[in-house]
Motif scaffolding. Structure first.
Motif, PDB file in Angstrom:
ATOM      1  N   GLY A  49       0.801  -1.219   0.000  1.00  0.00           N
ATOM      2  CA  GLY A  49       0.000   0.000   0.000  1.00  0.00           C
ATOM      3  C   GLY A  49       0.832   1.266   0.000  1.00  0.00           C
ATOM      4  N   ALA A  50       2.103   1.166  -0.401  1.00  0.00           N
ATOM      5  CA  ALA A  50       3.001   2.315  -0.370  1.00  0.00           C
ATOM      6  C   ALA A  50       3.297   2.852  -1.769  1.00  0.00           C
ATOM      7  N   PHE A  51       2.406   2.609  -2.714  1.00  0.00           N
ATOM      8  CA  PHE A  51       2.612   3.069  -4.079  1.00  0.00           C
ATOM      9  C   PHE A  51       2.286   4.556  -4.193  1.00  0.00           C
ATOM     10  N   SER A  52       2.840   5.180  -5.227  1.00  0.00           N
ATOM     11  CA  SER A  52       2.620   6.607  -5.458  1.00  0.00           C
ATOM     12  C   SER A  52       1.702   6.798  -6.667  1.00  0.00           C
ATOM     13  N   SER A  53       1.246   8.026  -6.838  1.00  0.00           N
ATOM     14  CA  SER A  53       0.437   8.324  -8.024  1.00  0.00           C
ATOM     15  C   SER A  53       1.290   8.153  -9.284  1.00  0.00           C
ATOM     16  N   ARG A  54       2.601   8.392  -9.188  1.00  0.00           N
ATOM     17  CA  ARG A  54       3.501   8.161 -10.319  1.00  0.00           C
ATOM     18  C   ARG A  54       3.548   6.686 -10.688  1.00  0.00           C
ATOM     19  N   ASP A  55       3.524   5.806  -9.670  1.00  0.00           N
ATOM     20  CA  ASP A  55       3.481   4.364  -9.913  1.00  0.00           C
ATOM     21  C   ASP A  55       2.205   3.988 -10.665  1.00  0.00           C
TER      22      ASP A  55
END
Length: 107
Positions: A49-55
């Motif tokens: 759950g540590a993904f970014s909007s860039r991911d």
């Protein structure tokens, strides 16, 4: 219709339905575009759950291109994605999971 057994996921962008798929070429492009780490790091970020909007954006662009779309990240950033940011993140997570999922009967 998207076929989950071949790794496909559907996404509606600006009212138009697209089929996304992480082909080998799309995965290579995705890995090249990731600034930190590779695909394993990306999977771990989504699992934790540590993904970014860039991911999310990178995954969607790669999947769209794997499905035949010819746009670029700027096109997607200006688009209306059905479900908003949460819908986009859900599709990105499904796309990543399906790319590496082996169907039960193929194991």
């Amino acid at each position: 219709m998207a076929n989950p057994w071949t790794g496909e996921v559907a996404l509606v962008v600006d009212g138009q339905r697209h089929v996304l798929k992480l082909t080998l070429g799309a995965l290579a492009e995705l890995e090249d575009g990731l600034k930190a780490g590779g695909l394993v790091d990306l999977v771990e970020r989504f699992e934790g759950g540590a993904f970014s909007s860039r991911d999310v954006l990178a995954l969607l662009v790669a999947g769209l291109r794997g499905g035949g779309w010819r746009g670029d990240p700027a096109d997607l950033m200006a688009a209306d994605i059905e479900g908003g940011p949460m819908g986009a993140a859900k599709v990105a997570a499904q796309l990543l999971a399906r790319a590496f999922q082996v169907p039960d009967d193929a194991a």
